[in-house]
Design an enzyme around this catalytic site. Structure first.
Site, PDB file in Angstrom:
ATOM      1  N   GLY A 107       1.167   2.615   8.504  1.00  0.00           N
ATOM      2  CA  GLY A 107       2.265   1.762   8.969  1.00  0.00           C
ATOM      3  C   GLY A 107       2.036   0.301   8.620  1.00  0.00           C
ATOM      4  O   GLY A 107       0.939  -0.097   8.209  1.00  0.00           O
ATOM      5  N   SER A 159      17.087 -14.534 -54.442  1.00  0.00           N
ATOM      6  CA  SER A 159      17.359 -13.338 -53.645  1.00  0.00           C
ATOM      7  C   SER A 159      16.463 -12.167 -54.042  1.00  0.00           C
ATOM      8  O   SER A 159      16.047 -12.039 -55.186  1.00  0.00           O
ATOM      9  CB  SER A 159      18.812 -12.910 -53.839  1.00  0.00           C
ATOM     10  OG  SER A 159      19.650 -13.915 -53.326  1.00  0.00           O
ATOM     11  N   ASN A 177      13.212   0.131  -3.737  1.00  0.00           N
ATOM     12  CA  ASN A 177      12.552   1.406  -3.459  1.00  0.00           C
ATOM     13  C   ASN A 177      12.786   2.427  -4.557  1.00  0.00           C
ATOM     14  O   ASN A 177      12.077   3.417  -4.638  1.00  0.00           O
ATOM     15  CB  ASN A 177      13.058   1.978  -2.131  1.00  0.00           C
ATOM     16  CG  ASN A 177      12.770   1.031  -0.971  1.00  0.00           C
ATOM     17  OD1 ASN A 177      11.615   0.769  -0.653  1.00  0.00           O
ATOM     18  ND2 ASN A 177      13.805   0.481  -0.376  1.00  0.00           N
ATOM     19  N   ASN A 202      16.022  -6.564   9.982  1.00  0.00           N
ATOM     20  CA  ASN A 202      14.698  -7.138   9.762  1.00  0.00           C
ATOM     21  C   ASN A 202      14.353  -7.083   8.273  1.00  0.00           C
ATOM     22  O   ASN A 202      14.361  -6.014   7.672  1.00  0.00           O
ATOM     23  CB  ASN A 202      13.678  -6.319  10.577  1.00  0.00           C
ATOM     24  CG  ASN A 202      12.240  -6.736  10.294  1.00  0.00           C
ATOM     25  OD1 ASN A 202      11.977  -7.886   9.936  1.00  0.00           O
ATOM     26  ND2 ASN A 202      11.318  -5.795  10.479  1.00  0.00           N
ATOM     27  N   ARG A 212      10.718 -12.944 -33.367  1.00  0.00           N
ATOM     28  CA  ARG A 212       9.605 -12.288 -32.666  1.00  0.00           C
ATOM     29  C   ARG A 212       8.535 -13.327 -32.318  1.00  0.00           C
ATOM     30  O   ARG A 212       8.604 -14.475 -32.748  1.00  0.00           O
ATOM     31  CB  ARG A 212       9.059 -11.167 -33.538  1.00  0.00           C
ATOM     32  CG  ARG A 212      10.055 -10.001 -33.646  1.00  0.00           C
ATOM     33  CD  ARG A 212       9.566  -8.941 -34.602  1.00  0.00           C
ATOM     34  NE  ARG A 212       8.198  -8.566 -34.322  1.00  0.00           N
ATOM     35  CZ  ARG A 212       7.344  -8.097 -35.229  1.00  0.00           C
ATOM     36  NH1 ARG A 212       7.717  -7.967 -36.486  1.00  0.00           N
ATOM     37  NH2 ARG A 212       6.119  -7.780 -34.894  1.00  0.00           N
ATOM     38  N   ALA A 240      18.731 -14.339 -49.944  1.00  0.00           N
ATOM     39  CA  ALA A 240      19.015 -13.060 -49.287  1.00  0.00           C
ATOM     40  C   ALA A 240      17.993 -12.009 -49.695  1.00  0.00           C
ATOM     41  O   ALA A 240      17.625 -11.904 -50.853  1.00  0.00           O
ATOM     42  CB  ALA A 240      20.414 -12.591 -49.671  1.00  0.00           C
ATOM     43  N   ARG A 277       9.739   6.951  -4.324  1.00  0.00           N
ATOM     44  CA  ARG A 277      11.097   7.067  -4.862  1.00  0.00           C
ATOM     45  C   ARG A 277      11.263   6.442  -6.251  1.00  0.00           C
ATOM     46  O   ARG A 277      12.277   6.659  -6.904  1.00  0.00           O
ATOM     47  CB  ARG A 277      12.097   6.451  -3.871  1.00  0.00           C
ATOM     48  CG  ARG A 277      12.446   7.425  -2.747  1.00  0.00           C
ATOM     49  CD  ARG A 277      13.465   6.849  -1.809  1.00  0.00           C
ATOM     50  NE  ARG A 277      12.883   5.843  -0.934  1.00  0.00           N
ATOM     51  CZ  ARG A 277      13.587   4.932  -0.277  1.00  0.00           C
ATOM     52  NH1 ARG A 277      14.895   4.873  -0.424  1.00  0.00           N
ATOM     53  NH2 ARG A 277      12.989   4.060   0.509  1.00  0.00           N
ATOM     54  N   ALA A 286       0.815  -1.220   0.000  1.00  0.00           N
ATOM     55  CA  ALA A 286       0.000   0.000   0.000  1.00  0.00           C
ATOM     56  C   ALA A 286       0.846   1.266   0.000  1.00  0.00           C
ATOM     57  O   ALA A 286       0.322   2.362  -0.151  1.00  0.00           O
ATOM     58  CB  ALA A 286      -0.956   0.001   1.186  1.00  0.00           C
TER      59      ALA A 286
HETATM   60  C1  UD1 Z   1      10.289  -1.911   6.890  1.00  0.00           C
HETATM   61  C2  UD1 Z   1      10.399  -2.406   8.344  1.00  0.00           C
HETATM   62  C3  UD1 Z   1      11.866  -2.505   8.714  1.00  0.00           C
HETATM   63  C4  UD1 Z   1      12.576  -3.428   7.749  1.00  0.00           C
HETATM   64  C5  UD1 Z   1      12.374  -3.004   6.317  1.00  0.00           C
HETATM   65  C6  UD1 Z   1      12.852  -4.085   5.406  1.00  0.00           C
HETATM   66  C7  UD1 Z   1       8.474  -1.629   9.609  1.00  0.00           C
HETATM   67  C8  UD1 Z   1       7.941  -0.588  10.507  1.00  0.00           C
HETATM   68  N1  UD1 Z   1       9.721  -1.473   9.193  1.00  0.00           N
HETATM   69  O1  UD1 Z   1      10.833  -0.613   6.831  1.00  0.00           O
HETATM   70  O2  UD1 Z   1      11.975  -3.024  10.045  1.00  0.00           O
HETATM   71  O3  UD1 Z   1      13.966  -3.457   8.055  1.00  0.00           O
HETATM   72  O4  UD1 Z   1      10.983  -2.800   6.034  1.00  0.00           O
HETATM   73  O5  UD1 Z   1      12.794  -3.691   4.064  1.00  0.00           O
HETATM   74  O6  UD1 Z   1       7.787  -2.576   9.304  1.00  0.00           O
HETATM   75  N2  UD1 Z   1       3.292  -0.553   3.587  1.00  0.00           N
HETATM   76  C9  UD1 Z   1       1.922  -0.577   3.527  1.00  0.00           C
HETATM   77  N3  UD1 Z   1       1.227   0.321   4.287  1.00  0.00           N
HETATM   78  C10 UD1 Z   1       1.817   1.204   5.117  1.00  0.00           C
HETATM   79  C11 UD1 Z   1       3.221   1.205   5.171  1.00  0.00           C
HETATM   80  C12 UD1 Z   1       3.943   0.319   4.391  1.00  0.00           C
HETATM   81  O7  UD1 Z   1       1.344  -1.372   2.803  1.00  0.00           O
HETATM   82  O8  UD1 Z   1       1.095   1.943   5.795  1.00  0.00           O
HETATM   83  C13 UD1 Z   1       4.044  -1.516   2.772  1.00  0.00           C
HETATM   84  C14 UD1 Z   1       4.890  -0.846   1.710  1.00  0.00           C
HETATM   85  O9  UD1 Z   1       4.183  -0.748   0.483  1.00  0.00           O
HETATM   86  C15 UD1 Z   1       6.071  -1.786   1.586  1.00  0.00           C
HETATM   87  C16 UD1 Z   1       6.181  -2.427   2.969  1.00  0.00           C
HETATM   88  O10 UD1 Z   1       4.941  -2.214   3.598  1.00  0.00           O
HETATM   89  O11 UD1 Z   1       5.826  -2.828   0.643  1.00  0.00           O
HETATM   90  C17 UD1 Z   1       7.306  -1.831   3.789  1.00  0.00           C
HETATM   91  O12 UD1 Z   1       7.089  -0.462   3.974  1.00  0.00           O
HETATM   92  P1  UD1 Z   1       8.278   0.574   3.921  1.00  0.00           P
HETATM   93  O13 UD1 Z   1       7.719   1.914   4.180  1.00  0.00           O
HETATM   94  O14 UD1 Z   1       9.085   0.361   2.707  1.00  0.00           O
HETATM   95  O15 UD1 Z   1       9.101   0.125   5.242  1.00  0.00           O
HETATM   96  P2  UD1 Z   1      10.614   0.375   5.553  1.00  0.00           P
HETATM   97  O16 UD1 Z   1      10.782   1.738   6.072  1.00  0.00           O
HETATM   98  O17 UD1 Z   1      11.441  -0.064   4.420  1.00  0.00           O
HETATM   99 CA    CA Z   2      11.084  -0.620   2.089  1.00  0.00          CA
END
Ligand code: UD1
Ligand code: CA
Length: 456
Positions: A86, A397, A236, A179, A325, A372, A23, A18
């Site tokens: 989050g 050709s 990203n 993580n 193709r 050719a 980026r 989501a």
């Molecule tokens: C997250 C982890 C971090 C880990 C890292 C690995 C958390 C809080 N942090 O950080 O510990 O080391 O990934 O790559 O989990 N997303 C949603 N909804 C939201 C927020 C995020 O669907 O509200 C999805 C994003 O699309 C993405 C994934 O969750 O696919 C991770 O989110 P992102 O913001 O990239 O987390 P990081 O800061 O990379």
């Molecule tokens: Ca990420």
């Protein structure tokens, strides 16, 4: 890749996608950017399917309808997260879709496409071990730990704490165990834990790793297992997309060679997710396999050829500088030479089109020789038409074969023909003005002109 035996406990996966993917600076949803010619999300779904996932939920937000369309044929369910609060909040949005599911859930991120089947299975199995952990997290030790969340764990993998980079102390930031985000937990624990996660942290977000903190606070066990950096590197940005593509290609090249193909300059050969390549195939430098290609044993693909949607038979030779193709089917021991383009056409066993040709919407019999510069004129600006060339026919050709047209087996078409009518088997077709010759004319012409130029 070997099938992983289905576990006794049912497996569901929740793929978080989501985030806005800002980026990438793209109108295309981040998880739909292709790696090896296929959207990264579909790589991940495939890998999760092979791990035995029976339920798959993708959590989407901005541009979610793009993701919905891309997974429509896969049976994957969609859950919406309207506000990106989050990763814990995102995972919680899958609760309704999985209301009837009781088993192990794997939460993972849509931008981590190379997650391996065995790793997912290993993580899920970790929950079933004798020490009965509540949560199992996939960790890794990257060369550069950047801003990844950190895992503070014992040597045996028992987690003491998980902390996001923004919230970490200097000592915690110095820990190299990171993580990946991939987390296994039983659904009967997951919803309860997610409900309890708060957002009192540096980012003001609901963090998925907080389910570990809550588990430990409850007196439960959280553990981690580790995997290699390549497998969980997240995408990203475009630069990271290119890095993941490079990693995928490197692995695929190694596999092709391990399976008995010769790659003369491996770093210059590009595969797609579905390329099938046999034994004793030789691939020259700078060859691109776009999606949909099968190369049979003993075929040679010479330098600078581009091959897409094509099937190449045993011992056939392609290129250098050939373009196959979609719908090109090259028979056993057939030859397609330089600057030849083949589209939706079959070249029979041992047939040859060696130089400078376009063969489209055609069927060419065994042993036929396409001279050719031969062109099948398959399109009149409105419709496409077919050209048929019988076995053993010889096309001189620089001939234009204006489809629909058929050249019989064993027939010969003289060079420079514009063929608009069918040619019967074993006939000679000549379509050109007869040659005339004037003895001495050129010498007289030269003498006259030389004199005129000298002003005489
Ligand atoms: C997250 C982890 C971090 C880990 C890292 C690995 C958390 C809080 N942090 O950080 O510990 O080391 O990934 O790559 O989990 N997303 C949603 N909804 C939201 C927020 C995020 O669907 O509200 C999805 C994003 O699309 C993405 C994934 O969750 O696919 C991770 O989110 P992102 O913001 O990239 O987390 P990081 O800061 O990379
Ligand atoms: Ca990420």
């Amino acid at each position: 890749m070997a099938e992983t035996p289905a576990m006794s406990t049912p497996l569901a996966v929740i793929i978080l996608a989501a985030g806005k993917g800002t980026r990438m600076k793209s109108d295309l949803h981040k998880v739909l950017h292709p790696v090896a010619g296929r959207p990264m999300l579909l790589h991940l779904i495939d890998s999760l399917n092979r791990a035995g996932a029976t339920r798959r939920v993708v959590v989407v937000g901005a541009s979610g309808e793009q993701v919905e369309a891309a997974v429509a044929a896969t049976g994957v369910e969609i859950a919406w997260q309207h506000e990106q609060l989050g990763t814990a909040h995102a995972a919680l949005q899958a609760k309704q879709a999985l209301a009837d599911f009781d088993g192990i859930a794997i939460v993972c991120f849509g931008d981590t496409p190379l997650l391996a089947t065995e790793t997912v299975a290993r993580l899920a199995a970790r929950l079933e071990a004798a020490d009965a952990p509540t949560v199992a997290v996939l960790g890794f030790r990257p060369a550069d730990a950047k801003a990844y969340g950190r895992i503070i764990a014992d040597a045996d993998g028992t987690i003491a704490k998980m902390v996001e980079y923004k919230d970490a102390t200097e000592a915690e930031r110095a820990v190299d165990l990171c993580n990946s985000g991939v987390t296994a937990v039983r659904t009967r624990d997951l919803w309860r834990l997610l409900d309890a996660v708060g957002n009192d942290n540096a980012a003001g977000e609901y963090y998925l790793p907080d389910i570990v903190t809550l588990t430990i606070a409850e007196g439960g066990r959280a553990v981690c297992i580790e995997t290699g950096e390549d497998e969980v590197a997240g995408i990203n940005s475009r630069a990271e997309l290119a890095d993941v593509e490079a990693g995928w290609q490197a692995q695929r090249r190694a596999r092709a060679m391990a399976e008995g193909a010769t790659l003369i300059a491996p770093a210059t050969v590009w595969f797609s997710h579905d390329t099938v390549i046999g034994r004793d195939v030789v691939v020259g430098p700078n060859v691109v396999f776009a999606p949909g290609v099968t190369i049979a044993d003993g075929a040679t693909i010479h330098a600078f050829s581009h091959v897409e949607g094509a099937t190449v038979g045993e011992g056939a030779e392609i290129g250098p500088y050939a373009r196959l193709r979609p719908g090109a089917v090259v028979g056993r021991k057939a030859k397609v030479g330089n600057f030849v383009e083949i589209k939706k056409a079959t070249l029979g066993e041992g047939a040859k089109a060696n130089h400078l040709s376009y063969i489209g919407d055609a069927e060419i019999g065994a042993g036929a020789n396409i001279g050719a510069g031969t062109i099948t004129c398959n399109y009149d600006g409105f419709f496409k038409y077919k050209t048929q060339i019988g076995a053993g026919a010889f096309i001189g050709s620089n001939s234009a074969l204006v489809a629909p047209v058929s050249i019989g087996a064993g027939a010969i078409v003289g060079a420079g023909a514009v063929v608009t009518r069918d040619v019967e088997a074993d006939a000679l077709a000549l379509v050109r003005p007869e040659q005339r010759s004037k003895p001495g004319w050129a010498a007289r012409f030269r003498a006259q002109m030389t004199a005129r130029k000298a002003g005489k």
